[in-house]
Write a protein that holds these residues in place. Sequence first.
Motif, PDB file in Angstrom:
ATOM      1  N   PHE A 140      15.363  42.050  47.925  1.00 59.48           N
ATOM      2  CA  PHE A 140      15.236  40.596  47.987  1.00 59.48           C
ATOM      3  C   PHE A 140      14.971  40.087  49.412  1.00 59.48           C
ATOM      4  CE2 PHE A 140      17.314  40.780  43.812  1.00 59.48           C
ATOM      5  CZ  PHE A 140      16.585  39.828  43.124  1.00 59.48           C
ATOM      6  N   GLY A 141      14.777  41.009  50.346  1.00 59.67           N
ATOM      7  CA  GLY A 141      14.470  40.605  51.717  1.00 59.67           C
ATOM      8  C   GLY A 141      15.657  40.116  52.510  1.00 59.67           C
ATOM      9  N   ARG A 142      16.864  40.388  52.019  1.00 61.81           N
ATOM     10  CA  ARG A 142      18.080  39.991  52.740  1.00 61.81           C
ATOM     11  C   ARG A 142      18.464  41.127  53.677  1.00 61.81           C
ATOM     12  NH1 ARG A 142      20.799  38.505  46.959  1.00 61.81           N
ATOM     13  NH2 ARG A 142      19.525  36.672  46.463  1.00 61.81           N
ATOM     14  N   ASN A 143      17.653  41.280  54.718  1.00 64.07           N
ATOM     15  CA  ASN A 143      17.735  42.481  55.558  1.00 64.07           C
ATOM     16  C   ASN A 143      19.042  42.605  56.329  1.00 64.07           C
ATOM     17  OD1 ASN A 143      15.234  43.163  54.606  1.00 64.07           O
ATOM     18  ND2 ASN A 143      14.129  42.587  56.456  1.00 64.07           N
ATOM     19  N   ARG A 144      19.590  41.478  56.758  1.00 62.75           N
ATOM     20  CA  ARG A 144      20.831  41.550  57.525  1.00 62.75           C
ATOM     21  C   ARG A 144      21.978  42.082  56.659  1.00 62.75           C
ATOM     22  NH1 ARG A 144      22.523  36.393  61.010  1.00 62.75           N
ATOM     23  NH2 ARG A 144      20.539  37.008  61.952  1.00 62.75           N
ATOM     24  N   ILE A 145      22.057  41.570  55.428  1.00 61.24           N
ATOM     25  CA  ILE A 145      23.103  42.044  54.512  1.00 61.24           C
ATOM     26  C   ILE A 145      22.835  43.497  54.130  1.00 61.24           C
ATOM     27  CG2 ILE A 145      24.241  41.649  52.297  1.00 61.24           C
ATOM     28  CD1 ILE A 145      23.333  38.738  52.469  1.00 61.24           C
ATOM     29  N   ALA A 146      21.557  43.808  53.841  1.00 62.05           N
ATOM     30  CA  ALA A 146      21.189  45.178  53.470  1.00 62.05           C
ATOM     31  C   ALA A 146      21.572  46.156  54.577  1.00 62.05           C
ATOM     32  CB  ALA A 146      19.697  45.268  53.180  1.00 62.05           C
ATOM     33  N   ALA A 147      21.294  45.769  55.829  1.00 60.91           N
ATOM     34  CA  ALA A 147      21.614  46.644  56.967  1.00 60.91           C
ATOM     35  C   ALA A 147      23.104  46.927  57.037  1.00 60.91           C
ATOM     36  CB  ALA A 147      21.130  46.014  58.267  1.00 60.91           C
ATOM     37  N   LYS A 148      23.917  45.910  56.768  1.00 56.68           N
ATOM     38  CA  LYS A 148      25.374  46.084  56.801  1.00 56.68           C
ATOM     39  C   LYS A 148      25.805  47.154  55.802  1.00 56.68           C
ATOM     40  CE  LYS A 148      29.627  43.580  55.575  1.00 56.68           C
ATOM     41  NZ  LYS A 148      29.916  44.423  54.392  1.00 56.68           N
ATOM     42  N   TYR A 149      25.282  47.063  54.584  1.00 59.22           N
ATOM     43  CA  TYR A 149      25.654  48.024  53.549  1.00 59.22           C
ATOM     44  C   TYR A 149      25.077  49.410  53.842  1.00 59.22           C
ATOM     45  CZ  TYR A 149      27.651  44.323  50.638  1.00 59.22           C
ATOM     46  OH  TYR A 149      28.434  43.316  50.144  1.00 59.22           O
ATOM     47  N   TYR A 150      23.829  49.458  54.280  1.00 64.35           N
ATOM     48  CA  TYR A 150      23.224  50.758  54.619  1.00 64.35           C
ATOM     49  C   TYR A 150      24.038  51.463  55.705  1.00 64.35           C
ATOM     50  CZ  TYR A 150      18.723  50.142  52.121  1.00 64.35           C
ATOM     51  OH  TYR A 150      17.738  50.007  51.173  1.00 64.35           O
ATOM     52  N   LYS A 151      24.479  50.706  56.706  1.00 69.11           N
ATOM     53  CA  LYS A 151      25.263  51.298  57.796  1.00 69.11           C
ATOM     54  C   LYS A 151      26.595  51.838  57.271  1.00 69.11           C
ATOM     55  CE  LYS A 151      23.260  48.516  61.517  1.00 69.11           C
ATOM     56  NZ  LYS A 151      23.480  47.432  62.509  1.00 69.11           N
ATOM     57  N   ASP A 152      27.207  51.113  56.347  1.00 66.20           N
ATOM     58  CA  ASP A 152      28.453  51.601  55.747  1.00 66.20           C
ATOM     59  C   ASP A 152      28.229  52.941  55.044  1.00 66.20           C
ATOM     60  OD1 ASP A 152      29.895  49.437  56.616  1.00 66.20           O
ATOM     61  OD2 ASP A 152      29.796  48.331  54.721  1.00 66.20           O
TER      62      ASP A 152
END
Length: 272
Positions: A140-152
């Motif tokens: 959905f292009g919510r990259n900041r939130i996606a990055a948080k989860y990917y980093k976890d």
Amino acid sequence: YDFEMEKLWSCGLTDSVSFVSDIELHTKFSSHQTVPSCVTAIRLADSLSEQNRYLEAIQHYQMAIRQMKSAHNPTARDGGGQTEEERMKDNDIRLRLATCQYKMKHYKSAIETLEEIFKHPKGNCPVKATALCAALHHRFGRNRIAAKYYKDVVRQCPLAVEAINGLLQIGVKSSEILSLIPPDILTKHSWLSVWVEATEQMELCQFKGAVTLLQSLPEKSIESPELIAQLGHSQWMAGQLDDAGRSFHKVISLLAGYTPHTCTLDKQTQTR
């Protein structure tokens, strides 16, 4: 009854699980019969999911969640009417539900399902749930939130290449990604840092740089079909067509046969 269903499932008899569970769930039981528990709904949903009947599976996972919710202990101290064990079980079913919703492209529903898991961090959220949530927000292009989860995900599973790829695709620098990975893991898997940097170069369309990095790997690492395929793609995009052809054919020879992936690569090489 639960034991019988679990036995069918453990034996891999998913068709039998579907057949028996469907009948049991839709039969009106007399007063002296035992009504099937949520285990029946869960196993039916699992078997339907195994058969790629995701829409039906979704309905039965939702039924199981409703049954579990009604059975929760209202005196539990966590404020949600659940013990920690109950919540972990609930999270597991919600994850299966979200996976089916994702496969049906019900992306918003999948996010809502996963958010129910993340509301209660004490429930030991599965890494798979975190990864799926990252992929959904990324879509959905919510990259900041996606990055948080990917980093976890990377922090918990440093070799989770799906999460690393996701971070690179949304513009997170390789140096930041590598800082998430413990030094002993980088030492043990010497190819990892090079692969991350090479993949970053590919995302930036710096294919010659990716070729140089991948070719710097020890010879044993370059015997990996995955890495050779990536090298071949980089060579192709860098205009090194002869080298790319040799890399693609090496992949084929290492796999000792054609797979859909290598067959496509080989056709591309021959066409060009």
